[in-house]
Design an enzyme around this catalytic site. Structure first.
Site, PDB file in Angstrom:
ATOM      1  N   LYS A   1      59.367  53.141  34.256  1.00 44.67           N
ATOM      2  CA  LYS A   1      58.244  52.699  33.418  1.00 44.67           C
ATOM      3  C   LYS A   1      58.675  51.528  32.515  1.00 44.67           C
ATOM      4  CE  LYS A   1      57.775  56.827  31.585  1.00 44.67           C
ATOM      5  NZ  LYS A   1      58.843  57.566  32.301  1.00 44.67           N
ATOM      6  N   ARG A  26      51.422  61.668  26.930  1.00 44.74           N
ATOM      7  CA  ARG A  26      52.354  62.570  27.596  1.00 44.74           C
ATOM      8  C   ARG A  26      51.907  64.019  27.569  1.00 44.74           C
ATOM      9  NH1 ARG A  26      57.417  59.672  27.144  1.00 44.74           N
ATOM     10  NH2 ARG A  26      59.073  60.877  28.080  1.00 44.74           N
ATOM     11  N   ARG A  69      71.947  54.995  33.699  1.00 43.72           N
ATOM     12  CA  ARG A  69      71.284  53.965  32.873  1.00 43.72           C
ATOM     13  C   ARG A  69      72.162  53.532  31.698  1.00 43.72           C
ATOM     14  NH1 ARG A  69      65.442  55.039  30.780  1.00 43.72           N
ATOM     15  NH2 ARG A  69      66.396  57.034  30.289  1.00 43.72           N
ATOM     16  N   ARG A 125      71.907  56.291  26.312  1.00 41.80           N
ATOM     17  CA  ARG A 125      71.060  57.152  25.486  1.00 41.80           C
ATOM     18  C   ARG A 125      71.637  58.561  25.414  1.00 41.80           C
ATOM     19  NH1 ARG A 125      64.933  56.045  27.441  1.00 41.80           N
ATOM     20  NH2 ARG A 125      64.899  58.308  27.293  1.00 41.80           N
ATOM     21  N   ARG A 128      64.071  67.575  30.416  1.00 42.74           N
ATOM     22  CA  ARG A 128      63.000  66.555  30.361  1.00 42.74           C
ATOM     23  C   ARG A 128      62.091  66.698  31.580  1.00 42.74           C
ATOM     24  NH1 ARG A 128      66.586  61.343  29.598  1.00 42.74           N
ATOM     25  NH2 ARG A 128      64.642  60.186  29.890  1.00 42.74           N
TER      26      ARG A 128
END
Ligand code: AP5
Length: 238
Positions: free
Chosen positions: A33, A108, A148, A181, A192
């Site tokens: 996203k 969300r 990431r 992160r 998540r």
């Protein structure tokens, strides 16, 4: 920022002008996203509004809101609707959203979706939202999340497995050491995903049922996903 009006040539050669309006990018953690929002932002000059980024800025700034949010984020849980809705309402007052914006990571929950629908309906002249859902399988998502890295200065996103920087752990654009992160561990990713399935997957169904909705395959190179997302937006607005 340039005025965001897109020109599209129709099959019979006419040029039509399209205002992007509010665009929702939906999808599980790691579908891309944020990556796609940056592609659209660069192509169409409309801002990305990422509730995750706004919350992380509050965490980094040491604000009280940030301290509370960090506990939930590091557990893979959601921050309360009222707080996030308020953040989005404040951001939508900024003049750079006049011709359109990309909501990344919001709504969300069904509560957030209902709030957004009502908020936009109450704004005279606002175009209806269009929603694009990005699809990626679980194994690929796990690789994307655990690999990431991002640049704390220019916010560029990398992946040590899939889109590595030219020099290990340094940003290609400004040489800043990349950061990871705190919620990008395998353990938090699993939580998540559970949160996504129980609270956010119904939001996808909400927008599917309303129409003005499309899905794209996110397991292609970034450019190909971007082309598919932008084509979907033009189709839904055209
Ligand atoms: P948030 O920051 O929104 O996280 P997320 O939705 O879990 O999504 P991600 O940012 O992890 O992934 P992404 O889809 O943007 O993927 P990206 O482009 O980075 O939220 C974090 C937390 O904040 C939440 O858990 C919650 O606690 C809180 N929060 C946020 N919003 C909230 C809300 N509305 N309500 C309540 N709480 C909220 O890409 C991922 C990786 O894949 C990168 O390494 C990238 O380089 C790579 N990649 C991307 N596309 C490709 C491709 N096509 N090919 C190969 N690699 C790719």
């Amino acid at each position: 920022m340039a005025v965001a009006v897109i020109e599209k040539r129709t099959e019979d050669g006419k040029v039509i002008r399209i205002v992007p309006g509010p665009i929702l990018l939906l999808g599980a953690p790691g579908v891309g996203k944020g990556t796609q929002a940056k592609e659209i932002m660069a192509a169409w000059a409309i801002p990305q509004i990422s509730t995750g980024d706004i919350l992380r800025a509050n965490v980094a700034g040491g604000a009280e809101l940030g301290k509370k949010a960090k506990i939930l984020m590091d557990r893979g849980e959601l921050v309360p609707d009222e707080l996030v809705n308020e953040m989005v309402a404040a951001r939508l007052l900024q003049p750079d959203t006049a011709n359109g914006y990309i909501l990344d990571g919001f709504p969300r929950t069904l509560g957030q979706a209902e709030w957004l629908d009502g908020h936009l309906a109450a704004q005279r002249g606002s175009l209806p939202v269009i929603a694009v859902s990005i699809q990626v399988g679980y194994t690929q998502l796990l690789r994307r999340i655990t690999g990431r890295r991002s640049c704390p200065v220019c916010k560029s996103i990398y992946n040590i497995y899939l889109q590595p920087p030219k020099v290990d752990e340094l940003c290609d654009l400004d040489g800043t050491p990349l950061t990871r992160r705190s919620d990008d561990t395998e353990e938090v990713f699993e939580e998540r995903m559970r949160t996504y399935e129980s609270l956010t997957a119904p939001v996808v169904e909400h927008y599917r049922a309303l129409g003005r909705f499309d899905e794209v395959d996110g397991e292609q190179p970034v450019d190909a996903v971007a082309a598919a997302v932008m084509a979907a937006v033009l189709r839904l607005r055209g």
